[in-house]
Design a protein around this motif. Structure first.
Motif, PDB file in Angstrom:
ATOM      1  N   ALA A  99       7.415  -8.912 -12.026  1.00 50.15           N
ATOM      2  CA  ALA A  99       6.090  -8.311 -11.878  1.00 50.15           C
ATOM      3  C   ALA A  99       5.130  -9.204 -11.112  1.00 50.15           C
ATOM      4  CB  ALA A  99       5.525  -7.996 -13.257  1.00 50.15           C
ATOM      5  N   TYR A 101       5.367 -10.446  -8.372  1.00 51.36           N
ATOM      6  CA  TYR A 101       5.321 -10.123  -6.946  1.00 51.36           C
ATOM      7  C   TYR A 101       4.479  -8.883  -6.684  1.00 51.36           C
ATOM      8  CZ  TYR A 101       8.793 -13.657  -5.876  1.00 51.36           C
ATOM      9  OH  TYR A 101       9.445 -14.849  -5.704  1.00 51.36           O
ATOM     10  N   GLY A 102       4.058  -8.235  -7.753  1.00 48.66           N
ATOM     11  CA  GLY A 102       3.248  -7.039  -7.584  1.00 48.66           C
ATOM     12  C   GLY A 102       4.106  -5.801  -7.547  1.00 48.66           C
ATOM     13  N   TYR A 103       3.555  -4.743  -8.042  1.00 49.38           N
ATOM     14  CA  TYR A 103       4.263  -3.481  -8.043  1.00 49.38           C
ATOM     15  C   TYR A 103       3.829  -2.633  -6.862  1.00 49.38           C
ATOM     16  CZ  TYR A 103       4.270  -4.149 -13.228  1.00 49.38           C
ATOM     17  OH  TYR A 103       4.366  -4.606 -14.510  1.00 49.38           O
TER      18      TYR A 103
END
Lengths: 114, 111
Positions: A99, A101-103
Motif C-alpha cells: 500500500a 506505493y499508493g493505490y
C-alpha cells in the motif's frame, strides 16, 4: 494501461434485495481493496485481497456483506439483504506492491437502498 | 491506532488565490502519507505521497505538501488555484497495510 473498473456506476435497490458490485483491478495487481463512503462520513476500509486470499477483512460491517475474488482477478462484493444504512459509494482499488506505493482507485459504485 | 484529521470540511477560495488544506495525523511509528483528490463524478486520484526523504513533496497539478514531524502535520498547498481545482481532497495514512482516510475537505474555487 486500463485503470480499475467498477460497475455498475449506480445502483438503486429496495431494502431487502440483493446487490452485487464488481471490480476489475489493473492487470497484474495482486492487491485489491474495497472501501466505502457513507454520506457525510470518511472513506472506510472494508477488506483487502492478495490474489484470491482475504488478507484483511476487519472492516466488513457484518455478515450481510460477502466479498470474493475467484482466480485472483476481478472481485465481487455482494450485499444480501441490503439495508438502508448500506447506502453510500463503494470504491475498489488495486496496487501492484504494498500500500505504501499508493493505490489506483476505480470511480466507485453509488449504492442507494430505498 | 493511526488516524488522520482534516481540520476543515469546506474551504471556499477565489480563483488565483493561494490555498492550504490542513491535515494532522497521529502515529507513533514511521508514517507514509498521501493526498488524494476526487473530482465530481470521478474516482480518487493520487495527488502526492510522502514515504521518506525530503519533507517537501511536489505532486500533480501544482500542488505540494510539507511533512512536519514535530507538528504531526501534512498540509497541502497550492500558490494559485484554478476553477478546475474544485474537488474534494482526502489526506490518508498507511496503517496496518491499508489506507486510513481523513474526513475530506471540499475545496470550492470561485471566479
Amino acid at each position: 494501461e486500463a485503470g480499475v473498473t467498477q460497475f455498475p456506476s449506480h445502483s438503486v435497490i429496495e431494502k431487502g434485495q440483493t446487490v452485487t458490485l464488481r471490480c476489475d483491478p489493473i492487470s497484474g495487481h495482486d492487491n485489491l481493496y474495497w472501501y466505502r463512503r457513507v454520506m457525510g462520513k470518511e472513506i472506510k476500509f472494508l477488506l483487502h485481497f492478495v490474489k484470491e486470499s482475504k488478507q484483511d477483512e476487519s472492516g466488513m460491517p457484518n455478515n450481510r456483506f460477502l466479498a470474493e475474488r475467484t482466480g485472483g482477478t476481478y472481485s465481487t462484493l455482494k450485499v444480501q439483504p441490503a439495508e438502508l444504512e448500506d447506502s453510500g459509494v463503494y470504491f475498489c482499488a488495486s496496487s501492484f506492491r504494498t500500500a505504501s506505493y499508493g493505490y489506483t482507485f476505480g470511480s466507485g459504485t453509488r449504492l442507494t437502498v430505498v | 491506532a493511526q488516524s488522520v484529521t482534516q481540520l476543515d470540511s469546506q474551504v471556499p477560495v477565489f480563483e488565483e488565490a493561494p490555498v492550504e488544506l490542513r491535515c494532522n495525523y497521529s502515529s507513533s511509528v514511521s508514517v507514509y502519507l498521501f493526498w488524494y483528490v476526487q473530482y465530481p463524478n470521478q474516482g480518487l486520484q493520487l495527488l502526492l505521497k510522502y514515504l521518506s526523504g525530503s519533507t517537501l513533496v511536489k505532486g500533480i497539478n501544482g500542488f505540494e505538501a510539507e511533512f512536519n514531524k514535530s507538528q504531526t502535520s501534512f498540509h497541502l498547498r497550492k500558490p494559485s488555484v484554478h476553477i478546475s481545482d474544485t474537488a474534494e481532497y482526502f489526506c490518508a495514512v498507511i496503517a496496518g497495510g491499508k489506507l486510513i482516510f481523513g474526513q475530506g475537505t471540499e475545496l470550492s474555487v470561485k471566479p
